[in-house]
Design a protein around this motif. Structure first.
Motif, PDB file in Angstrom:
ATOM      1  N   SER A  31       0.818  -1.215   0.000  1.00 50.02           N
ATOM      2  CA  SER A  31       0.000   0.000   0.000  1.00 50.02           C
ATOM      3  C   SER A  31       0.853   1.267   0.000  1.00 50.02           C
ATOM      4  N   ARG A  32       2.006   1.213   0.676  1.00 50.41           N
ATOM      5  CA  ARG A  32       2.846   2.400   0.808  1.00 50.41           C
ATOM      6  C   ARG A  32       3.621   2.717  -0.463  1.00 50.41           C
ATOM      7  N   TRP A  33       4.055   1.670  -1.172  1.00 48.60           N
ATOM      8  CA  TRP A  33       4.891   1.840  -2.351  1.00 48.60           C
ATOM      9  C   TRP A  33       4.135   1.380  -3.592  1.00 48.60           C
ATOM     10  N   ARG A  34       4.693   1.622  -4.746  1.00 45.87           N
ATOM     11  CA  ARG A  34       4.012   1.292  -6.007  1.00 45.87           C
ATOM     12  C   ARG A  34       4.260  -0.154  -6.390  1.00 45.87           C
ATOM     13  N   PHE A  35       3.252  -0.953  -6.216  1.00 43.03           N
ATOM     14  CA  PHE A  35       3.327  -2.353  -6.609  1.00 43.03           C
ATOM     15  C   PHE A  35       2.167  -2.677  -7.537  1.00 43.03           C
ATOM     16  N   GLY A  36       2.412  -3.656  -8.411  1.00 45.27           N
ATOM     17  CA  GLY A  36       1.386  -4.068  -9.343  1.00 45.27           C
ATOM     18  C   GLY A  36       0.282  -4.846  -8.656  1.00 45.27           C
ATOM     19  N   ALA A  37      -0.724  -5.189  -9.432  1.00 40.22           N
ATOM     20  CA  ALA A  37      -1.862  -5.942  -8.906  1.00 40.22           C
ATOM     21  C   ALA A  37      -1.405  -7.316  -8.418  1.00 40.22           C
ATOM     22  N   PRO A  38      -1.949  -7.784  -7.300  1.00 42.02           N
ATOM     23  CA  PRO A  38      -1.601  -9.119  -6.810  1.00 42.02           C
ATOM     24  C   PRO A  38      -2.014 -10.203  -7.808  1.00 42.02           C
ATOM     25  N   ARG A  39      -1.199 -11.244  -7.861  1.00 41.26           N
ATOM     26  CA  ARG A  39      -1.536 -12.390  -8.710  1.00 41.26           C
ATOM     27  C   ARG A  39      -0.950 -13.653  -8.091  1.00 41.26           C
ATOM     28  N   ALA A  40      -1.385 -14.790  -8.590  1.00 41.21           N
ATOM     29  CA  ALA A  40      -0.947 -16.077  -8.053  1.00 41.21           C
ATOM     30  C   ALA A  40       0.267 -16.587  -8.819  1.00 41.21           C
ATOM     31  N   LYS A  41       1.335 -16.884  -8.092  1.00 40.91           N
ATOM     32  CA  LYS A  41       2.529 -17.493  -8.670  1.00 40.91           C
ATOM     33  C   LYS A  41       3.399 -17.985  -7.527  1.00 40.91           C
ATOM     34  N   PHE A  42       4.197 -18.996  -7.784  1.00 41.53           N
ATOM     35  CA  PHE A  42       5.104 -19.558  -6.779  1.00 41.53           C
ATOM     36  C   PHE A  42       4.347 -19.985  -5.519  1.00 41.53           C
TER      37      PHE A  42
END
Length: 204
Positions: A31-42
């Motif tokens: 939430s604080r930093w710029r991250f892409g949309a969550p997705r399923a992997k690993f």
């Protein structure tokens, strides 16, 4: 690239548990930093982004706590990331509520998620240990860690999560002790013993 993983158990049943404070930390960072949309992997919920120009892979393993290493190990092998570039946020019953310590290496200290990570990565990953206190009786440990944070604990919890996210650039640059100090400066731990914290948590 760095891996920042939070430990917890998947599903709404566990969402607000003390054991899931690692998931909460990753959510605060996202939430604080710029991250892409969550997705399923690993075998995880992941998101990718940057902090101060450093690429970061955020991970919330969905394997349940005791098999967290399977997920983080898979990602580390895929990207060829060494343990020194892996930071794991997790609950720590041997630290008083709200205390925060950075540590590299060592044993699992009874934390099964950390034990699983050691089995996959070796011991030398970086641990962001988030204190939840000890209930005072070994037989009460499981209900304590799998219990939800009490409303009286929310002020220090929110402050700790926000601080971990706000000063993350120090950890990203490898300045773990500076990171620890800045987190504790922004979010001083409450002034009570782990036993008092456990009693407070039962008070609702």
């Amino acid at each position: 690239m760095l891996i920042i993983a939070g430990l917890g158990n998947p599903g709404a049943k566990y969402e607000k548990n003390r054991h899931n404070i690692g998931f909460m930390a990753v959510d605060a960072i996202s939430s604080r930093w710029r991250f892409g949309a969550p997705r399923a992997k690993f075998q995880s919920v992941i998101s990718e982004g940057e902090v101060e120009g450093q690429k970061i892979l955020l991970m919330k393993p969905q394997t349940f706590m005791n098999n967290s290493g399977n997920a983080v190990g898979e990602a580390a092998r895929f990207y060829k990331i060494p343990p020194a570039d892996i930071i794991v946020f997790h609950d720590e019953i041997d630290l008083a509520p709200g205390r925060f310590r950075m540590k590299t290496g060592g044993g699992a200290a009874g934390q099964n998620g950390v034990r699983s990570l050691i089995s996959q990565l070796g011991p030398n990953f970086r641990r962001a240990r988030m204190g939840i206190g000890h209930p005072g009786d070994p037989q009460l440990v499981m209900p304590h860690v799998l219990g939800d944070f009490h409303k009286a604990e929310q002020p220090w919890l929110e402050a700790l999560l926000n601080a971990c996210a706000d000063v993350l650039p120090f950890a990203v640059k490898g300045e773990d002790q500076r990171y620890q100090g800045e987190v504790l400066r922004l979010a001083p731990a409450p002034k009570f013993s782990p036993r008092q914290a456990a009693q407070t948590a039962k008070g609702d």
